[in-house]
Design an enzyme around this catalytic site. Structure first.
Site, short mmCIF file in Angstrom:
data_model
loop_
_atom_site.label_atom_id
_atom_site.label_comp_id
_atom_site.label_asym_id
_atom_site.label_seq_id
_atom_site.Cartn_x
_atom_site.Cartn_y
_atom_site.Cartn_z
N SER B 92 44.55 26.55 43.09
CA SER B 92 43.37 26.40 43.94
C SER B 92 42.07 26.73 43.22
O SER B 92 40.99 26.48 43.74
CB SER B 92 43.50 27.30 45.17
OG SER B 92 43.43 28.65 44.80
N LYS B 129 39.91 33.57 45.18
CA LYS B 129 38.95 32.60 45.70
C LYS B 129 37.54 33.04 45.36
O LYS B 129 37.29 34.19 45.01
CB LYS B 129 39.07 32.50 47.24
CG LYS B 129 40.39 31.90 47.74
CD LYS B 129 40.49 30.42 47.47
CE LYS B 129 41.80 29.87 48.03
NZ LYS B 129 42.99 30.47 47.33
#
Lengths: 171, 171
Positions: B92, B129
DNA sequence: ACTTTTGAATATTGTACGATATTCTAATCA
DNA sequence: TGATTAGAATATCGTACAATATTCAAAAGT
């Protein structure tokens, strides 16, 4: 007038010293004194390593992901006497995850085989490229379409310094 | 019958010891003995750092690119007691240079501001993230179009563990 | 009965010291 | 004269030890 007297359990308890454990005196070369003192004052550089892997059951954020302890030097440097670092410059290897300014860990003792990423001095200029050996020729391949391969020729002096094992990227 | 006698320059010369320099005995906690012995036997982990930068004059491959000495632990770990590592999983964050299997250096003592890459536990699952704070909301943004942002909600438990300072990528 | 005092007991720590290692040269030997 | 050797000189190294720090509980005080 005497107070106290013979009794059990008196005396300073164990583990009350500066390090909460027994110590041993060993000799340290003066040039490494600073490093060693720093090492013991930070209780070593072995820090916990956690994993992103999914855990079964009901995980607690504190403990469940632990994978062990890691010392960066041991993890990144397999051959201390044959290892050095190079600060990368330019974008010719971005597709290999090497960005300008990254620190590269280079091991001289690893054989520079086909497919390895190597540090090479081309006409006295350091460069990072992937080594491509075919039956006929040897090339230094960039990993970015904007750059051209460098062919090993008689007239350009190419010296391979070592093989890149790790990239340290600052986010 | 005596031989020899008073004279100048006799005796063992300096710098002939194991470390070729004077030493000092200091006490080491037993748990760090191994680490310290390894440190002094490899003469420290400060290894040379070279630069790819172009040099003036006629460079020699050996010396001209040298930038100094580097100790990885000191370079990568600014706050030893507040630092830990996380092994990344998943893709990601590939656009931020974070690949599956990379080791992330995480510093708890750095404030998790807008724009920083953070390690967060979302419903007990660790994830990497980029933190996106707006006036209204806070999001955990992936850096890969195949993934969706995660919004901070009341009902999902999000704990930010720390800020990623470095990525260690194996080539 | 509770608090305070005091010396006993023991862990800890820095470093002084004995033992060792190494090298040098004058005396001895071939 | 050149080779050999024994002892002198000095650096090095591990650790034993004195000094210190800390805690405990019996005795003294209140």
């Amino acid at each position: 007038m005497p107070r106290g007297g013979a009794r059990l359990g008196a005396g300073r308890p164990k583990g009350q010293g500066k390090y909460r454990e027994p110590t041993k005196p060993i000799r340290i070369p003066e040039s490494l004194l600073g490093e060693v003192i720093e090492l013991i004052s930070t209780e070593g550089y072995s820090l916990p390593l956690y994993s992103c892997a999914v855990q079964a059951g009901f995980p607690s954020p504190a403990d469940d992901h632990i994978e062990g302890k890691l010392d960066l030097n041991k993890y990144l440097i397999k051959h201390p006497t044959a290892t050095f670092f190079v600060r990368a410059a330019g974008d010719s290897m971005v597709n290999a995850g090497i960005h300008s300014g990254d620190i590269l860990v280079v091991d001289r003792s690893i054989e520079a085989k086909h497919g390895k990423i190597v540090i090479a001095a081309v006409d006295g200029q350091l460069t990072v490229k992937r080594l491509h050996k075919s039956k006929k020729d040897t090339y230094l391949m960039p990993e970015n379409n904007d750059f051209e391969p460098i062919k090993f020729e008689e007239d350009n002096e190419v010296i391979i310094w070592g093989v890149v094992t790790n990239v340290l990227h600052q986010v």
